[in-house]
Design a protein around this motif. Structure first.
Motif, short mmCIF file in Angstrom:
data_model
loop_
_atom_site.label_atom_id
_atom_site.label_comp_id
_atom_site.label_asym_id
_atom_site.label_seq_id
_atom_site.Cartn_x
_atom_site.Cartn_y
_atom_site.Cartn_z
N ARG A 235 0.83 -1.21 0.00
CA ARG A 235 0.00 0.00 0.00
C ARG A 235 0.87 1.27 0.00
N ALA A 236 2.03 1.17 0.62
CA ALA A 236 2.90 2.35 0.71
C ALA A 236 3.55 2.67 -0.62
N ILE A 237 3.93 1.67 -1.37
CA ILE A 237 4.66 1.96 -2.61
C ILE A 237 3.74 2.54 -3.68
N ALA A 238 2.43 2.51 -3.44
CA ALA A 238 1.49 3.11 -4.39
C ALA A 238 1.25 4.59 -4.11
N LEU A 239 1.83 5.12 -3.04
CA LEU A 239 1.62 6.52 -2.70
C LEU A 239 2.24 7.44 -3.75
N PRO A 240 1.55 8.51 -4.11
CA PRO A 240 2.15 9.48 -5.05
C PRO A 240 3.36 10.17 -4.43
N GLY A 241 4.36 10.43 -5.26
CA GLY A 241 5.57 11.09 -4.79
C GLY A 241 6.70 10.14 -4.47
N PRO A 262 6.90 15.77 3.07
CA PRO A 262 5.79 15.96 4.02
C PRO A 262 4.50 15.25 3.59
N ALA A 263 4.16 15.33 2.29
CA ALA A 263 2.93 14.71 1.82
C ALA A 263 3.01 13.19 1.90
N VAL A 264 4.19 12.63 1.59
CA VAL A 264 4.34 11.18 1.65
C VAL A 264 4.24 10.69 3.09
N LEU A 265 4.87 11.41 4.02
CA LEU A 265 4.79 11.01 5.43
C LEU A 265 3.35 11.11 5.94
N ALA A 266 2.64 12.13 5.49
CA ALA A 266 1.23 12.26 5.88
C ALA A 266 0.41 11.10 5.32
N GLY A 267 0.75 10.65 4.12
CA GLY A 267 0.04 9.53 3.52
C GLY A 267 0.33 8.21 4.21
N LEU A 268 1.50 8.10 4.84
CA LEU A 268 1.86 6.87 5.53
C LEU A 268 1.15 6.74 6.88
N ALA A 269 0.86 7.85 7.52
CA ALA A 269 0.30 7.81 8.87
C ALA A 269 -0.96 6.95 8.98
N PRO A 270 -1.94 7.05 8.08
CA PRO A 270 -3.15 6.23 8.21
C PRO A 270 -2.90 4.74 8.00
N LEU A 271 -1.74 4.38 7.43
CA LEU A 271 -1.44 2.97 7.17
C LEU A 271 -0.92 2.25 8.40
N GLY A 272 -0.68 2.98 9.49
CA GLY A 272 -0.24 2.37 10.74
C GLY A 272 1.15 1.78 10.68
N PRO A 273 2.16 2.55 10.31
CA PRO A 273 3.52 2.00 10.23
C PRO A 273 4.04 1.57 11.60
N SER A 274 4.74 0.45 11.61
CA SER A 274 5.35 -0.04 12.85
C SER A 274 6.76 0.50 13.04
N SER A 275 7.37 0.95 11.96
CA SER A 275 8.71 1.54 12.03
C SER A 275 8.89 2.43 10.80
N LEU A 276 9.76 3.42 10.94
CA LEU A 276 10.03 4.30 9.80
C LEU A 276 11.43 4.88 9.97
N VAL A 277 12.22 4.73 8.94
CA VAL A 277 13.57 5.29 8.92
C VAL A 277 13.73 6.10 7.64
N ALA A 278 14.12 7.35 7.77
CA ALA A 278 14.37 8.22 6.61
C ALA A 278 15.85 8.57 6.59
N ASN A 279 16.52 8.26 5.51
CA ASN A 279 17.94 8.55 5.36
C ASN A 279 18.12 9.68 4.37
N PRO A 280 18.49 10.88 4.83
CA PRO A 280 18.71 12.00 3.90
C PRO A 280 19.89 11.70 2.99
N PRO A 281 19.95 12.36 1.84
CA PRO A 281 21.05 12.08 0.91
C PRO A 281 22.40 12.44 1.51
N SER A 282 23.39 11.62 1.24
CA SER A 282 24.74 11.89 1.70
C SER A 282 25.39 12.93 0.80
#
Length: 310
Positions: A235-241, A262-282
């Motif tokens: 369900r997450a990989i179908a999110l726009p962006g 911001p929009a992608v993170l907002a779209g993930l919230a209703p899906l009930g994520p158990s973990s989330l890691v965001a790695n900014p570009p090096s």
């Protein structure tokens, strides 16, 4: 005192038919470390040689510690130290004698500080330079530069030939230099070194500056990778962006542009994520984003290059 130890505006330099610099800009703020990045042939060393007053620009303006490096080179060099990536030494002089000669150019070295740097870089100063390995020749130049109290350090591949232990020692000393309010221009192919030390970064390509700013401000140039744990990761990989989205076990993995995060993170919230890691570009990914066309033409993936010690 100027807010910038080095100011370069519209620098132009040609060697015959070769256009080495084509309107390059560079700022090195006083009291910080500026990383200077570009592949071989991009104009880094030519820029440094002009900044030091070793060669003359065809056009543009250069201010070095508030002065003109071409007409005031002797006075300005007493206030700075330069370490190239390939150090040539007098073969019949000892390392200690060469350190004293180089230190005299900056008004002399404090004996205690010189001894401390010799010890930290594990250099035998009693040996003649002709017997030194490349790494030890590099140490001589580093000790002479870092033992001084000059306002500005200009470092062009300074850790070339050093082992990982000495690389770590170099980084520790540069942090101390920055804490003292002195300025550093650091040109290096080692992304991890620059990312660790630099307050800001200048990226050049074909003799022009393509980006300059803090690492945080440059992160818009490459995507952030997000890894999120979900009961139904599809369900997450179908999110726009999202880009390059894929499922790995119970996780969805994808890349996101900074503007869409911001929009992608907002779209993930209703899906009930158990973990989330965001790695900014090096820093490496930011740099390579400016050379994606060359990598693509060569059929090379944007894999890490020189991201650790040499």
């Amino acid at each position: 005192m100027s807010d910038n130890a080095i100011e370069v505006r519209g620098l132009v330099k040609s060697f015959g038919a070769v256009h080495a610099l084509q309107g390059l800009d560079l700022l090195v703020p006083t009291g910080g470390v500026t990383g200077f990045l570009g592949p071989n042939g991009s104009g880094k060393t030519t820029t440094i040689r002009i900044v030091l007053g070793l060669i003359r620009a065809d056009a543009g303006r250069v201010s070095l510690l508030g002065g003109d490096p071409w007409t005031q080179a002797v006075a300005l060099h007493k206030r700075l130290a330069y370490v190239p990536g390939d150090v040539a030494l007098w073969p019949n002089l000892t390392g200690g004698a060469i350190i004293d000669v180089l230190g005299a150019l900056a008004g002399g070295l404090e004996p205690a500080r010189k001894a401390a740097m010799i010890e930290r870089f594990q250099l035998d100063p009693t040996r003649k330079a002709g017997t030194y390995s490349k790494g030890n020749r590099q140490k001589v130049a580093l000790v002479a530069a870092l033992a001084s109290r000059v306002e500005l350090l200009v470092l062009d591949e300074p850790t070339s030939g050093l082992d990982p232990i000495m690389e770590a020692e170099f980084q520790a000393v540069i942090r101390e230099v920055k804490a003292e309010g002195r300025s550093v221009l650091l040109s290096s192919h080692i992304f991890a070194e620059v990312e660790t030390l630099a307050d800001q970064v200048a990226i050049i390509r074909e003799g022009r500056t393509v980006e300059q700013g803090t690492l945080a401000s440059l992160r818009h140039l490459a995507r952030t990778q997000v890894r999120v744990g979900l009961d139904d990761p599809a369900r997450a990989i179908a999110l726009p962006g999202t880009h390059a989205a894929r499922v790995e076990g119970r996780e969805a993995v994808f890349d996101v542009d900074a503007a869409d995060l911001p929009a992608v993170l907002a779209g993930l919230a209703p899906l009930g994520p158990s973990s989330l890691v965001a790695n900014p570009p090096s820093l490496e990914e930011i740099f390579l984003s400016h050379y994606a066309d060359e990598l693509g033409d060569a059929g090379v993936a944007a894999a890490p290059i020189e991201s650790g010690t040499k």
